[in-house]
Design an enzyme around this catalytic site. Structure first.
Site, PDB file in Angstrom:
ATOM      1  N   HIS A  40       0.841  -1.206   0.000  1.00 44.78           N
ATOM      2  CA  HIS A  40       0.000   0.000   0.000  1.00 44.78           C
ATOM      3  C   HIS A  40       0.876   1.257   0.000  1.00 44.78           C
ATOM      4  O   HIS A  40       0.578   2.238  -0.688  1.00 44.78           O
ATOM      5  CB  HIS A  40      -0.897   0.022   1.232  1.00 44.78           C
ATOM      6  CG  HIS A  40      -1.860  -1.126   1.344  1.00 44.78           C
ATOM      7  ND1 HIS A  40      -1.762  -2.078   2.333  1.00 44.78           N
ATOM      8  CD2 HIS A  40      -2.947  -1.464   0.605  1.00 44.78           C
ATOM      9  CE1 HIS A  40      -2.750  -2.949   2.197  1.00 44.78           C
ATOM     10  NE2 HIS A  40      -3.481  -2.611   1.152  1.00 44.78           N
ATOM     11  N   ASP A 153      -3.553  -7.429  -7.521  1.00 43.89           N
ATOM     12  CA  ASP A 153      -4.945  -7.745  -7.881  1.00 43.89           C
ATOM     13  C   ASP A 153      -5.109  -7.375  -9.354  1.00 43.89           C
ATOM     14  O   ASP A 153      -5.787  -6.407  -9.702  1.00 43.89           O
ATOM     15  CB  ASP A 153      -5.894  -6.958  -6.987  1.00 43.89           C
ATOM     16  CG  ASP A 153      -5.709  -7.314  -5.529  1.00 43.89           C
ATOM     17  OD1 ASP A 153      -6.348  -8.255  -5.065  1.00 43.89           O
ATOM     18  OD2 ASP A 153      -4.878  -6.657  -4.851  1.00 43.89           O
ATOM     19  N   VAL A 179       4.662  -5.528  -4.641  1.00 45.81           N
ATOM     20  CA  VAL A 179       5.741  -5.449  -3.646  1.00 45.81           C
ATOM     21  C   VAL A 179       5.785  -6.781  -2.901  1.00 45.81           C
ATOM     22  O   VAL A 179       4.743  -7.308  -2.484  1.00 45.81           O
ATOM     23  CB  VAL A 179       5.509  -4.281  -2.670  1.00 45.81           C
ATOM     24  CG1 VAL A 179       6.582  -4.263  -1.586  1.00 45.81           C
ATOM     25  CG2 VAL A 179       5.486  -2.959  -3.429  1.00 45.81           C
TER      26      VAL A 179
END
Ligand code: AMP
Length: 287
Positions: A40, A153, A179
């Site tokens: 994130h 995703d 990541v």
């Protein structure tokens, strides 16, 4: 480090984004379900390079979970998430309650029809309708912006690109690389469910991706051979495999002819935890 402003209501989110644009700023949006990790944070960093006013949304969206999914146990770590957003220079965090996103009487659904059909769509019916519905709401509230998503995703990213384009939304949808942990495991909020033994077995996913990549780099182009190499370590390590698929990275359909890039997508279960991963042969750096 300055703390981001935390808002829970939709009107404040909309007003803040309108004000930012009026002040000549470009708005960057990173939608998440919280339990934030370095994946994130890489999206926030990219948003900050592309825009001036950075919004992170944190919402565990009930519409995208099936009754048998992990909605109730999904990690909720708002205080730590706010600290992470502060460290990344995020300006505003929007963390609504489900009742404000879906008040009584809510009955509208947004569906992208084709790219959602295979893979995740086959194994998680209705999942993408939940995603596209909530992201439409977020795009409408935030307005013109650059929205940053992870290619972890991958099918979701392709779906949301389609959504913004098909519905003429003033949103540029950006997809960023996966990541990983040092040993190759893709970061995921769900990794914290894994027991020590499952954490070791989870490496079956990147072992499969590495095996296919090694063959590809040696010149192997037989899709059945590449698929077997990718699948073997996943079959060995995981309790149940939803799919290991070789597709065209643009269409998510079986490739035609002799492709110069081939995408491997996988989803599999360890106990009650479902993990996904992917890799583009002929494009991605070795794991
Ligand atoms: P989530 O909170 O899991 O809904 O994810 C929010 C966003 O972060 C989505 O765009 C994900 O694709 C992205 N994301 C999750 N894990 C990673 C990762 N390991 N690397 C890059 N992006 C990620």
């Amino acid at each position: 480090m300055t703390s981001p402003r935390l808002v829970h209501d939709k009107a404040s989110l909309r007003a803040a984004c309108d004000d930012a644009r009026r002040a000549g700023k470009r708005v960057g949006l990173v939608p998440t379900m919280g339990a934030l990790h370095a994946g994130h944070r890489s999206l926030m960093k990219h948003a900050a390079e592309q825009a001036d006013f950075i919004v992170v949304t944190i919402f565990v969206n009930p519409l995208q979970f099936a009754p048998t999914d992990d909605l109730d146990r999904y990690p909720r770590t708002l205080d730590a998430d706010l600290r992470a957003c502060g460290e990344m220079g995020v300006h505003l965090v929007f963390a609504p309650e489900p009742g404000s996103m879906y008040p009584p009487g809510f009955q509208t659904e947004v569906r992208v029809t084709e790219v959602t059909r295979p893979l995740e769509g086959e194994h998680r019916p209705d999942h993408f309708d939940g995603v596209t519905t909530v992201v439409t709401k977020l795009f409408n509230l935030v307005g013109a912006c650059k929205a940053v998503f992870g290619r972890k995703d991958y099918q979701q990213w392709r779906t949301l690109s389609r959504l913004a384009e098909d519905l003429d939304m003033p949103v540029e949808v950006i997809g960023r690389p996966i990541v990983r942990e040092a040993d190759g495991l893709a970061l995921s909020s769900r990794n914290r469910y894994l027991s020590a033994d499952e954490r070791v077995r989870a490496l079956g996913l990147c072992r499969g991706l590495r095996a296919a990549d090694a063959l590809w780099r040696d010149g192997e182009r037989d899709i059945a051979v590449l698929e077997r190499a990718a699948r073997g370590p996943v079959d060995d390590a995981f309790d149940r495999v939803d799919y290991v698929a070789m597709v065209d990275p643009d269409t998510l359909e079986p490739p035609e002819g002799a492709p110069d890039r081939l995408m491997v997508l996988m989803a599999a279960h360890l106990g009650s935890t479902r993990l996904i991963d992917n890799f583009v042969l002929g494009q991605d750096e070795p794991l």
